[in-house]
Design an enzyme around this catalytic site. Structure first.
Site, short mmCIF file in Angstrom:
data_model
loop_
_atom_site.label_atom_id
_atom_site.label_comp_id
_atom_site.label_asym_id
_atom_site.label_seq_id
_atom_site.Cartn_x
_atom_site.Cartn_y
_atom_site.Cartn_z
CG HIS A 1 -0.32 0.05 2.54
ND1 HIS A 1 0.48 -0.97 3.04
CD2 HIS A 1 -0.36 0.99 3.52
CE1 HIS A 1 0.89 -0.66 4.25
NE2 HIS A 1 0.40 0.53 4.57
CG HIS B 1 -0.11 4.35 4.81
ND1 HIS B 1 -0.91 3.54 5.61
CD2 HIS B 1 -0.88 5.44 4.51
CE1 HIS B 1 -2.10 4.12 5.77
NE2 HIS B 1 -2.10 5.26 5.12
CG ASP C 1 4.90 2.72 7.28
OD1 ASP C 1 4.00 3.21 6.57
OD2 ASP C 1 4.69 1.82 8.10
CG HIS C 2 4.29 -0.18 4.07
ND1 HIS C 2 4.29 -1.52 4.32
CD2 HIS C 2 3.81 0.41 5.20
CE1 HIS C 2 3.82 -1.75 5.55
NE2 HIS C 2 3.52 -0.59 6.10
CG HIS D 1 -4.32 -0.29 6.33
ND1 HIS D 1 -4.19 -0.29 7.69
CD2 HIS D 1 -3.33 0.52 5.86
CE1 HIS D 1 -3.16 0.47 8.04
NE2 HIS D 1 -2.63 0.98 6.95
CG ASP E 1 0.44 -1.67 7.48
OD1 ASP E 1 1.32 -2.55 7.50
OD2 ASP E 1 0.68 -0.46 7.69
CG HIS F 1 3.81 -3.07 10.43
ND1 HIS F 1 2.86 -2.42 11.17
CD2 HIS F 1 4.10 -2.25 9.40
CE1 HIS F 1 2.56 -1.27 10.61
NE2 HIS F 1 3.31 -1.13 9.52
#
Length: 310
Positions: A63, A65, A67-68, A140, A210, A268
């Site tokens: 996805h 976000h 941090d990914h 999510h 996530d 995570h």
């Protein structure tokens, strides 16, 4: 095959852990590495690992976000200077193509290898004669996907004694039988099922983005040899996990149990858990429900064994 964790933190990096990224190393199977998510500084983590960007064949983003995927532009730019000349394919949700084109375009980064970007909404993403990759939407705050990687079954072992008895020597005839073709000999036809043992079952790897606990996570993880599931919080923070669309270690274990997975890897982790001592309650909670659970540790290899090899 083995998994190599490059980042196991949730949200932001800490002094102990980087943000999310995990590599699937398949050097024996296809002389390549696949990467799942690419948080900030993933390329720095790779420099401190046995992985090579020149071997990177595919990147799957769960996805959008930060941090990914904040590590993607730098990694893509550096790949060529580290010997990466072969085509590279990115898979991810709608918006990935725009993110890559804008970030590389504004920074005037030059990519001298073929970069293929495939946005998807789940389903069958890739299949060849060795592997199949499927994806499904999880639960999510934004579209987040899980990936199921299936190694196709391999032909069984040839019965050398029976083939010798029938006058067949090692060579092209062996290859034909392994590929499912019948061969003709002076003493008659030989069909593959007569001289081949049971097929060698392929492995299944499930890597989830996530998510809250959901049916798609169970379906993707069904009888997986290894299931990688987020465990952002201890279960005492289940309401917080729900509010932020995440899972607890207990919920990850419940998913693994219902999916009849063979091994669960938790990753995570919230940055509130500073070290292995503070993470220990998560593993204890999970193992109470699903005993074959381990914590992902950065720069440690996790072999992917078939169930029959355990």
């Amino acid at each position: 095959m083995e998994l190599y964790f490059l980042g196991t933190n949730a949200g932001i990096p800490s002094l102990q852990r980087n943000v999310t990224s995990v590599a699937l190393r398949m050097l024996e199977e296809r002389r390549a590495t696949w990467l799942f998510d690419c948080g900030e500084a993933t390329q720095h983590q790779i420099l401190r690992s046995p992985l090579k960007l020149s071997k990177l064949e595919k990147i799957f983003i769960t996805h959008l976000h930060g941090d990914h995927l904040f590590g993607l532009p730098g990694l893509l730019s550096s790949r060529a200077s580290q010997g990466g000349e072969s085509p590279l394919t990115l898979y991810g949700p709608k918006g990935l193509k725009q993110y890559i084109e804008v970030s590389l375009g504004l920074s005037e980064s030059r990519i001298n290898y073929e970069l293929i970007i495939k946005e998807h909404q789940g389903g069958l993403l890739f299949e060849d004669d060795k592997f199949r990759v499927e994806s499904a939407l999880l639960e999510h705050r934004i579209d987040s996907y899980g990936y199921r990687i299936t190694e196709l079954d391999k032909p069984g072992k040839l019965d050398d004694e029976e083939l010798t008895r029938r006058g067949v020597r090692p060579g092209p005839a062996y290859g034909k039988l392994k590929n499912g073709e019948s061969i003709e000999t002076p003493t008659g036809m030989i069909h593959p099922h007569e001289v081949l043992g049971a097929p060698k079952k392929g492995r299944v790897i499930t890597i989830l983005g996530d998510t809250r606990p959901c049916r798609a996570a169970i379906e993707l993880g069904k009888e997986a040899d290894i299931l990688v599931h987020e465990a952002t919080f201890m279960h005492e923070l289940a309401s917080t996990a729900y509010d932020y669309h995440h899972s607890t270690a207990v919920q990850a274990a419940e998913i693994a149990a219902e999916a009849h997975a063979h091994k669960l890897v938790l990753t995570h982790f919230s940055s509130r858990y500073k070290d292995e001592v503070q993470l220990e309650p998560l593993i204890l909670e999970a193992r109470a429900i699903f005993p074959n659970t381990i914590l992902a540790k950065e720069h440690e290899m996790v072999p992917i064994d078939r169930e029959c090899d355990l």
